[in-house]
Design a protein around this motif. Structure first.
Motif, PDB file in Angstrom:
ATOM      1  N   ARG A  30      -1.396  14.346   8.725  1.00  0.00           N
ATOM      2  CA  ARG A  30       0.055  15.083   8.855  1.00  0.00           C
ATOM      3  C   ARG A  30       0.348  16.117   8.148  1.00  0.00           C
ATOM      4  O   ARG A  30       1.132  16.981   8.442  1.00  0.00           O
ATOM      5  CB  ARG A  30       0.890  13.894   8.461  1.00  0.00           C
ATOM      6  CG  ARG A  30       0.952  12.577   9.319  1.00  0.00           C
ATOM      7  CD  ARG A  30       2.046  11.522   8.770  1.00  0.00           C
ATOM      8  NE  ARG A  30       2.249  10.489   9.446  1.00  0.00           N
ATOM      9  CZ  ARG A  30       1.562   9.432   9.097  1.00  0.00           C
ATOM     10  NH1 ARG A  30       0.783   8.962   8.097  1.00  0.00           N
ATOM     11  NH2 ARG A  30       1.752   8.264   9.939  1.00  0.00           N
ATOM     12  N   ARG A  31      -0.396  16.309   6.732  1.00  0.00           N
ATOM     13  CA  ARG A  31      -0.137  17.349   6.212  1.00  0.00           C
ATOM     14  C   ARG A  31      -1.118  18.738   6.661  1.00  0.00           C
ATOM     15  O   ARG A  31      -0.228  19.971   6.669  1.00  0.00           O
ATOM     16  CB  ARG A  31      -0.569  17.344   4.663  1.00  0.00           C
ATOM     17  CG  ARG A  31       0.275  16.247   4.014  1.00  0.00           C
ATOM     18  CD  ARG A  31      -0.321  16.231   2.369  1.00  0.00           C
ATOM     19  NE  ARG A  31      -1.591  15.970   2.239  1.00  0.00           N
ATOM     20  CZ  ARG A  31      -2.131  14.656   2.175  1.00  0.00           C
ATOM     21  NH1 ARG A  31      -1.422  13.617   2.037  1.00  0.00           N
ATOM     22  NH2 ARG A  31      -3.318  14.710   1.919  1.00  0.00           N
ATOM     23  N   SER A  32      -2.268  18.595   7.044  1.00  0.00           N
ATOM     24  CA  SER A  32      -2.857  19.651   7.211  1.00  0.00           C
ATOM     25  C   SER A  32      -3.643  19.762   8.850  1.00  0.00           C
ATOM     26  O   SER A  32      -4.282  20.532   8.983  1.00  0.00           O
ATOM     27  CB  SER A  32      -4.079  19.581   6.301  1.00  0.00           C
ATOM     28  OG  SER A  32      -3.597  19.649   5.049  1.00  0.00           O
ATOM     29  N   GLY A  33      -3.314  18.774   9.507  1.00  0.00           N
ATOM     30  CA  GLY A  33      -3.756  18.835  10.888  1.00  0.00           C
ATOM     31  C   GLY A  33      -5.442  18.149  10.798  1.00  0.00           C
ATOM     32  O   GLY A  33      -5.908  17.605   9.941  1.00  0.00           O
ATOM     33  N   ILE A  34      -6.208  18.396  12.011  1.00  0.00           N
ATOM     34  CA  ILE A  34      -7.433  17.866  12.108  1.00  0.00           C
ATOM     35  C   ILE A  34      -8.294  18.792  11.805  1.00  0.00           C
ATOM     36  O   ILE A  34      -8.353  19.862  12.820  1.00  0.00           O
ATOM     37  CB  ILE A  34      -7.383  17.027  13.359  1.00  0.00           C
ATOM     38  CG1 ILE A  34      -6.465  16.102  13.603  1.00  0.00           C
ATOM     39  CG2 ILE A  34      -8.978  16.234  13.596  1.00  0.00           C
ATOM     40  CD1 ILE A  34      -6.242  15.436  15.062  1.00  0.00           C
ATOM     41  N   ALA A  35      -9.324  18.578  11.125  1.00  0.00           N
ATOM     42  CA  ALA A  35     -10.533  19.678  10.916  1.00  0.00           C
ATOM     43  C   ALA A  35     -11.550  19.784  11.804  1.00  0.00           C
ATOM     44  O   ALA A  35     -11.546  18.555  12.711  1.00  0.00           O
ATOM     45  CB  ALA A  35     -11.129  19.369   9.537  1.00  0.00           C
ATOM     46  N   ALA A  36     -12.043  20.801  12.300  1.00  0.00           N
ATOM     47  CA  ALA A  36     -12.980  20.784  13.178  1.00  0.00           C
ATOM     48  C   ALA A  36     -14.555  20.464  12.940  1.00  0.00           C
ATOM     49  O   ALA A  36     -15.086  21.196  12.350  1.00  0.00           O
ATOM     50  CB  ALA A  36     -13.103  22.191  13.796  1.00  0.00           C
ATOM     51  N   ARG A  37     -14.694  19.247  12.827  1.00  0.00           N
ATOM     52  CA  ARG A  37     -15.649  18.437  12.144  1.00  0.00           C
ATOM     53  C   ARG A  37     -16.733  17.885  13.147  1.00  0.00           C
ATOM     54  O   ARG A  37     -18.076  17.729  12.660  1.00  0.00           O
ATOM     55  CB  ARG A  37     -15.399  17.477  11.126  1.00  0.00           C
ATOM     56  CG  ARG A  37     -14.677  18.047   9.886  1.00  0.00           C
ATOM     57  CD  ARG A  37     -14.266  16.963   8.818  1.00  0.00           C
ATOM     58  NE  ARG A  37     -13.482  17.420   7.698  1.00  0.00           N
ATOM     59  CZ  ARG A  37     -12.947  16.788   6.888  1.00  0.00           C
ATOM     60  NH1 ARG A  37     -12.823  15.378   7.126  1.00  0.00           N
ATOM     61  NH2 ARG A  37     -12.444  17.330   5.801  1.00  0.00           N
ATOM     62  N   SER A  38     -16.267  17.541  14.510  1.00  0.00           N
ATOM     63  CA  SER A  38     -17.167  17.028  15.405  1.00  0.00           C
ATOM     64  C   SER A  38     -18.231  17.908  15.741  1.00  0.00           C
ATOM     65  O   SER A  38     -17.549  18.966  16.120  1.00  0.00           O
ATOM     66  CB  SER A  38     -16.483  16.138  16.188  1.00  0.00           C
ATOM     67  OG  SER A  38     -15.701  15.027  15.632  1.00  0.00           O
ATOM     68  N   HIS A  39     -19.387  17.647  16.418  1.00  0.00           N
ATOM     69  CA  HIS A  39     -20.081  18.579  17.065  1.00  0.00           C
ATOM     70  C   HIS A  39     -20.127  18.725  18.503  1.00  0.00           C
ATOM     71  O   HIS A  39     -20.017  17.425  19.079  1.00  0.00           O
ATOM     72  CB  HIS A  39     -21.682  18.462  16.663  1.00  0.00           C
ATOM     73  CG  HIS A  39     -21.936  18.641  15.229  1.00  0.00           C
ATOM     74  ND1 HIS A  39     -22.147  20.144  14.785  1.00  0.00           N
ATOM     75  CD2 HIS A  39     -22.033  18.247  14.226  1.00  0.00           C
ATOM     76  CE1 HIS A  39     -22.418  20.128  13.545  1.00  0.00           C
ATOM     77  NE2 HIS A  39     -22.385  18.755  13.210  1.00  0.00           N
ATOM     78  N   GLY A  40     -19.539  19.626  19.227  1.00  0.00           N
ATOM     79  CA  GLY A  40     -19.659  19.603  20.697  1.00  0.00           C
ATOM     80  C   GLY A  40     -20.952  19.769  21.293  1.00  0.00           C
ATOM     81  O   GLY A  40     -22.027  20.085  20.750  1.00  0.00           O
TER      82      GLY A  40
END
Length: 248
Positions: A17-27
């Motif tokens: 809610r504060r910072s969004g969703i980090a791009a941590r998953s690998h495509g």
């Protein structure tokens, strides 16, 4: 704007809610981003990854609703196959046209900003498939995740209602006959479809050795009324805290 749902752990919801969703998953191409599913007419198909992700994630899972620009680049495809590069709006159309969208996923090759996060909702911990979409030989339906969920009225505005809940006496009989943790979780998810009392009937599950059963019980108790439900929720919270932080 295209609407999607991202499944993650409840403990991450405040940060999201504060910072969004980090791009941590690998495509598939090695880049990083966020996996999600379009909001579909069926609630269970929208949240189909919950039961499978529960095998790898500790704690209660939640659904994060996202709203992305239609023209944003994403990929779409069934897991284990080479995905197609499309726009967010096209990804929604591709999956909505499928007769059987189980196992499909959308990958957003970037982080999701706080402004793109619309809301975070509880989700039944038994929703969806496990191991393989065809593992049980039948299509999932929305009946076990539709009505009676925490803040279920809002969820029914999201998704159409698929059928009436089964009566409590029938579900309690199924619960007594349940032989595995998965069978218990399935019944608990159905019990969470309507406002109920008699939480004492579920108290024995607070000692169940499977943490997923205890997590599901804690989620389902939110729709139960009365002092027993509040006390049981507090007991589960204390037991969870005593277990220490989950492994990374």
């Amino acid at each position: 704007m295209a609407e999607f749902v991202h499944i993650t752990t409840a403990r991450a919801s405040g940060r999201i809610r504060r910072s969004g969703i980090a791009a941590r998953s690998h495509g598939r191409d090695g880049g990083r981003g966020v996996y999600c599913m379009p909001v579909l007419p069926s609630y269970t198909l929208t949240c189909q990854w919950v039961r499978e992700l529960r095998r790898w994630q500790q704690g209660v899972l939640v659904a994060v609703q996202l709203r992305l620009p239609d023209a944003d680049p994403v990929t779409v495809g069934r897991y284990g196959t080479t995905p197609r590069q499309v726009t967010a709006a096209q990804a929604v159309a591709v999956i909505r046209r499928l007769d059987d969208p189980r196992g499909y996923e959308v990958f957003v090759p970037r982080a999701v900003t706080p402004g793109e996060v619309r809301r975070v909702r509880d989700v039944p911990q038994g929703a969806g498939w496990r191991y393989l979409p065809q593992a049980h030989g039948r299509r999932p339906c929305g009946c076990c995740a539709q009505r009676g969920e925490y803040k279920g009225a809002g969820l029914r505005r999201w998704f159409p209602y698929d059928g009436p809940p089964r009566p409590k006496h029938e579900l309690m009989a199924n619960l007594r006959d349940a032989a595995t943790a998965d069978e218990i979780i399935d019944v608990l998810s159905e019990l969470g479809r309507a406002r109920r009392g008699g939480a004492w009937e579920l108290a024995h599950l607070a000692e169940h050795p499977d943490p997923h059963v205890r997590d599901t019980l804690a989620s389902v108790l939110r729709v139960y009324r009365g002092r027993e439900a509040r006390q049981l929720r507090q007991r589960l919270q204390v037991d969870s805290a005593d277990d220490g932080p989950p492994d990374a």
